[in-house]
Design a protein around this motif. Structure first.
Motif, PDB file in Angstrom:
ATOM      1  N   ILE A   8       1.089  -1.314   0.377  1.00  0.00           N
ATOM      2  CA  ILE A   8       0.012   0.161   0.004  1.00  0.00           C
ATOM      3  C   ILE A   8       0.718   1.113   0.206  1.00  0.00           C
ATOM      4  O   ILE A   8       0.488   2.294  -0.499  1.00  0.00           O
ATOM      5  CB  ILE A   8      -0.908   0.080   1.187  1.00  0.00           C
ATOM      6  CG1 ILE A   8      -1.376  -1.074   0.678  1.00  0.00           C
ATOM      7  CG2 ILE A   8      -1.949   1.616   1.130  1.00  0.00           C
ATOM      8  CD1 ILE A   8      -2.827  -0.961  -0.103  1.00  0.00           C
ATOM      9  N   ASP A   9       2.091   1.017   0.651  1.00  0.00           N
ATOM     10  CA  ASP A   9       2.955   2.912   0.892  1.00  0.00           C
ATOM     11  C   ASP A   9       3.773   2.365  -1.050  1.00  0.00           C
ATOM     12  O   ASP A   9       4.115   3.261  -1.349  1.00  0.00           O
ATOM     13  CB  ASP A   9       4.042   2.614   2.099  1.00  0.00           C
ATOM     14  CG  ASP A   9       3.049   2.728   3.271  1.00  0.00           C
ATOM     15  OD1 ASP A   9       2.273   3.479   3.542  1.00  0.00           O
ATOM     16  OD2 ASP A   9       4.006   1.750   4.402  1.00  0.00           O
ATOM     17  N   TYR A  10       3.649   1.494  -1.516  1.00  0.00           N
ATOM     18  CA  TYR A  10       4.861   1.457  -2.141  1.00  0.00           C
ATOM     19  C   TYR A  10       3.691   1.921  -3.925  1.00  0.00           C
ATOM     20  O   TYR A  10       3.739   3.262  -4.219  1.00  0.00           O
ATOM     21  CB  TYR A  10       4.823   0.233  -3.085  1.00  0.00           C
ATOM     22  CG  TYR A  10       5.776   0.149  -4.534  1.00  0.00           C
ATOM     23  CD1 TYR A  10       7.358   0.540  -4.542  1.00  0.00           C
ATOM     24  CD2 TYR A  10       4.848  -0.220  -5.049  1.00  0.00           C
ATOM     25  CE1 TYR A  10       7.423   0.517  -6.035  1.00  0.00           C
ATOM     26  CE2 TYR A  10       5.699  -0.580  -6.881  1.00  0.00           C
ATOM     27  CZ  TYR A  10       6.994  -0.365  -6.930  1.00  0.00           C
ATOM     28  OH  TYR A  10       7.042   0.011  -7.920  1.00  0.00           O
ATOM     29  N   VAL A  11       2.702   1.740  -3.757  1.00  0.00           N
ATOM     30  CA  VAL A  11       1.316   1.871  -4.551  1.00  0.00           C
ATOM     31  C   VAL A  11       0.905   3.982  -4.163  1.00  0.00           C
ATOM     32  O   VAL A  11       0.634   4.534  -5.318  1.00  0.00           O
ATOM     33  CB  VAL A  11      -0.121   1.004  -4.017  1.00  0.00           C
ATOM     34  CG1 VAL A  11      -1.369   1.892  -5.580  1.00  0.00           C
ATOM     35  CG2 VAL A  11       0.095  -0.130  -4.967  1.00  0.00           C
ATOM     36  N   ALA A  12       0.669   3.734  -3.084  1.00  0.00           N
ATOM     37  CA  ALA A  12       0.845   5.454  -3.023  1.00  0.00           C
ATOM     38  C   ALA A  12       1.450   6.501  -3.100  1.00  0.00           C
ATOM     39  O   ALA A  12       1.510   7.096  -3.190  1.00  0.00           O
ATOM     40  CB  ALA A  12       0.448   5.571  -1.189  1.00  0.00           C
ATOM     41  N   LYS A  13       2.950   5.715  -2.706  1.00  0.00           N
ATOM     42  CA  LYS A  13       3.924   6.640  -3.634  1.00  0.00           C
ATOM     43  C   LYS A  13       4.085   6.754  -4.858  1.00  0.00           C
ATOM     44  O   LYS A  13       4.036   7.490  -5.158  1.00  0.00           O
ATOM     45  CB  LYS A  13       5.311   6.070  -2.663  1.00  0.00           C
ATOM     46  CG  LYS A  13       6.346   6.604  -2.746  1.00  0.00           C
ATOM     47  CD  LYS A  13       7.793   6.308  -2.386  1.00  0.00           C
ATOM     48  CE  LYS A  13       9.388   7.014  -2.947  1.00  0.00           C
ATOM     49  NZ  LYS A  13      10.657   6.345  -2.445  1.00  0.00           N
ATOM     50  N   LEU A  14       3.534   5.842  -5.452  1.00  0.00           N
ATOM     51  CA  LEU A  14       3.568   5.632  -7.185  1.00  0.00           C
ATOM     52  C   LEU A  14       3.141   6.738  -7.107  1.00  0.00           C
ATOM     53  O   LEU A  14       2.602   7.219  -8.324  1.00  0.00           O
ATOM     54  CB  LEU A  14       3.427   4.555  -7.857  1.00  0.00           C
ATOM     55  CG  LEU A  14       4.460   3.621  -7.541  1.00  0.00           C
ATOM     56  CD1 LEU A  14       4.696   2.291  -8.242  1.00  0.00           C
ATOM     57  CD2 LEU A  14       6.124   3.693  -8.434  1.00  0.00           C
ATOM     58  N   LEU A  19      -1.780   9.047   2.689  1.00  0.00           N
ATOM     59  CA  LEU A  19      -2.380   8.480   2.810  1.00  0.00           C
ATOM     60  C   LEU A  19      -2.811   7.822   4.145  1.00  0.00           C
ATOM     61  O   LEU A  19      -1.626   7.495   4.914  1.00  0.00           O
ATOM     62  CB  LEU A  19      -2.914   6.626   2.603  1.00  0.00           C
ATOM     63  CG  LEU A  19      -3.263   6.469   1.362  1.00  0.00           C
ATOM     64  CD1 LEU A  19      -3.525   4.865   0.916  1.00  0.00           C
ATOM     65  CD2 LEU A  19      -4.439   7.680   0.648  1.00  0.00           C
ATOM     66  N   SER A  20      -4.107   8.539   5.286  1.00  0.00           N
ATOM     67  CA  SER A  20      -4.468   8.070   6.532  1.00  0.00           C
ATOM     68  C   SER A  20      -3.630   6.613   6.971  1.00  0.00           C
ATOM     69  O   SER A  20      -4.506   6.038   6.147  1.00  0.00           O
ATOM     70  CB  SER A  20      -4.801   8.716   7.003  1.00  0.00           C
ATOM     71  OG  SER A  20      -6.604   8.433   6.614  1.00  0.00           O
ATOM     72  N   GLY A  21      -4.120   6.019   7.966  1.00  0.00           N
ATOM     73  CA  GLY A  21      -4.169   4.762   8.443  1.00  0.00           C
ATOM     74  C   GLY A  21      -5.595   4.496   8.412  1.00  0.00           C
ATOM     75  O   GLY A  21      -5.056   3.209   7.550  1.00  0.00           O
ATOM     76  N   GLU A  22      -6.837   4.855   8.577  1.00  0.00           N
ATOM     77  CA  GLU A  22      -7.995   4.613   8.338  1.00  0.00           C
ATOM     78  C   GLU A  22      -7.973   4.346   6.239  1.00  0.00           C
ATOM     79  O   GLU A  22      -8.174   3.482   5.789  1.00  0.00           O
ATOM     80  CB  GLU A  22      -8.472   5.370   8.321  1.00  0.00           C
ATOM     81  CG  GLU A  22     -10.425   5.162   7.914  1.00  0.00           C
ATOM     82  CD  GLU A  22     -11.043   6.273   8.456  1.00  0.00           C
ATOM     83  OE1 GLU A  22     -11.976   6.700   7.929  1.00  0.00           O
ATOM     84  OE2 GLU A  22     -10.786   6.157   9.548  1.00  0.00           O
ATOM     85  N   GLU A  23      -7.234   5.380   5.750  1.00  0.00           N
ATOM     86  CA  GLU A  23      -7.259   5.047   3.951  1.00  0.00           C
ATOM     87  C   GLU A  23      -6.646   3.897   3.654  1.00  0.00           C
ATOM     88  O   GLU A  23      -7.283   2.975   2.549  1.00  0.00           O
ATOM     89  CB  GLU A  23      -6.537   6.298   3.432  1.00  0.00           C
ATOM     90  CG  GLU A  23      -7.980   7.699   3.794  1.00  0.00           C
ATOM     91  CD  GLU A  23      -7.088   9.125   3.026  1.00  0.00           C
ATOM     92  OE1 GLU A  23      -7.966   9.593   2.511  1.00  0.00           O
ATOM     93  OE2 GLU A  23      -5.915   9.051   3.279  1.00  0.00           O
ATOM     94  N   LYS A  24      -5.397   3.705   4.455  1.00  0.00           N
ATOM     95  CA  LYS A  24      -4.067   2.654   3.828  1.00  0.00           C
ATOM     96  C   LYS A  24      -5.639   1.384   4.056  1.00  0.00           C
ATOM     97  O   LYS A  24      -5.109   0.088   3.166  1.00  0.00           O
ATOM     98  CB  LYS A  24      -3.596   2.610   4.586  1.00  0.00           C
ATOM     99  CG  LYS A  24      -2.425   3.556   4.979  1.00  0.00           C
ATOM    100  CD  LYS A  24      -0.773   3.366   5.136  1.00  0.00           C
ATOM    101  CE  LYS A  24       0.167   4.259   4.675  1.00  0.00           C
ATOM    102  NZ  LYS A  24       1.317   4.758   5.970  1.00  0.00           N
ATOM    103  N   GLU A  25      -5.899   1.112   5.178  1.00  0.00           N
ATOM    104  CA  GLU A  25      -6.564  -0.559   5.479  1.00  0.00           C
ATOM    105  C   GLU A  25      -8.143  -0.311   4.088  1.00  0.00           C
ATOM    106  O   GLU A  25      -8.303  -1.234   4.283  1.00  0.00           O
ATOM    107  CB  GLU A  25      -7.818   0.030   7.092  1.00  0.00           C
ATOM    108  CG  GLU A  25      -6.103  -0.141   8.221  1.00  0.00           C
ATOM    109  CD  GLU A  25      -5.298  -1.305   7.591  1.00  0.00           C
ATOM    110  OE1 GLU A  25      -6.103  -2.561   7.359  1.00  0.00           O
ATOM    111  OE2 GLU A  25      -4.715  -1.895   7.808  1.00  0.00           O
ATOM    112  N   SER A  26      -8.671   0.554   4.404  1.00  0.00           N
ATOM    113  CA  SER A  26      -9.566   0.378   3.118  1.00  0.00           C
ATOM    114  C   SER A  26      -8.987   0.405   2.470  1.00  0.00           C
ATOM    115  O   SER A  26      -9.646  -0.268   1.181  1.00  0.00           O
ATOM    116  CB  SER A  26      -9.736   2.186   3.186  1.00  0.00           C
ATOM    117  OG  SER A  26     -11.487   2.228   2.070  1.00  0.00           O
TER     118      SER A  26
END
Length: 95
Positions: A8-14, A19-26
């Motif tokens: 998730i962190d990798y995709v968000a970085k790309l 993303l907040s913690g809640e958005e990462k879980e979603s």
């Protein structure tokens, strides 16, 4: 395939997203459901299906390339300000 926090962190970085913690879980749940759906589709037997490039039958909508007017030298030269021997005469540009 398991979706991890690193994924998730990798995709968000790309995607240049923070993303907040809640958005990462979603996002983790959403990506997992997408991959599960793809796994379900991979179980289908498509051996007798013809590959296609588009869902709808598309035909070439362009017209035929047909020449409708021919080059008529006399007609083309009729508007030339200066002409000689069937050619345009233009000012000299290079000395």
């Amino acid at each position: 395939m398991t979706i991890t926090d690193e994924t998730i962190d990798y995709v968000a970085k790309l995607a240049k997203l923070e993303l907040s913690g809640e958005e990462k879980e979603s996002a983790k749940k959403d990506l997992s459901s997408i991959l599960n759906y793809i796994d379900t589709m991979n179980e289908l037997d498509t051996s007798e299906m013809e590959p296609m490039s588009h869902v709808f039958p598309i035909k070439n909508v362009f017209r035929e390339d047909v020449v409708v007017n021919e080059a008529d030298r006399d007609n083309l030269l009729s508007n030339a300000p200066v002409k000689k021997d069937g050619c345009f005469i233009v000012p000299k540009t290079v000395e």
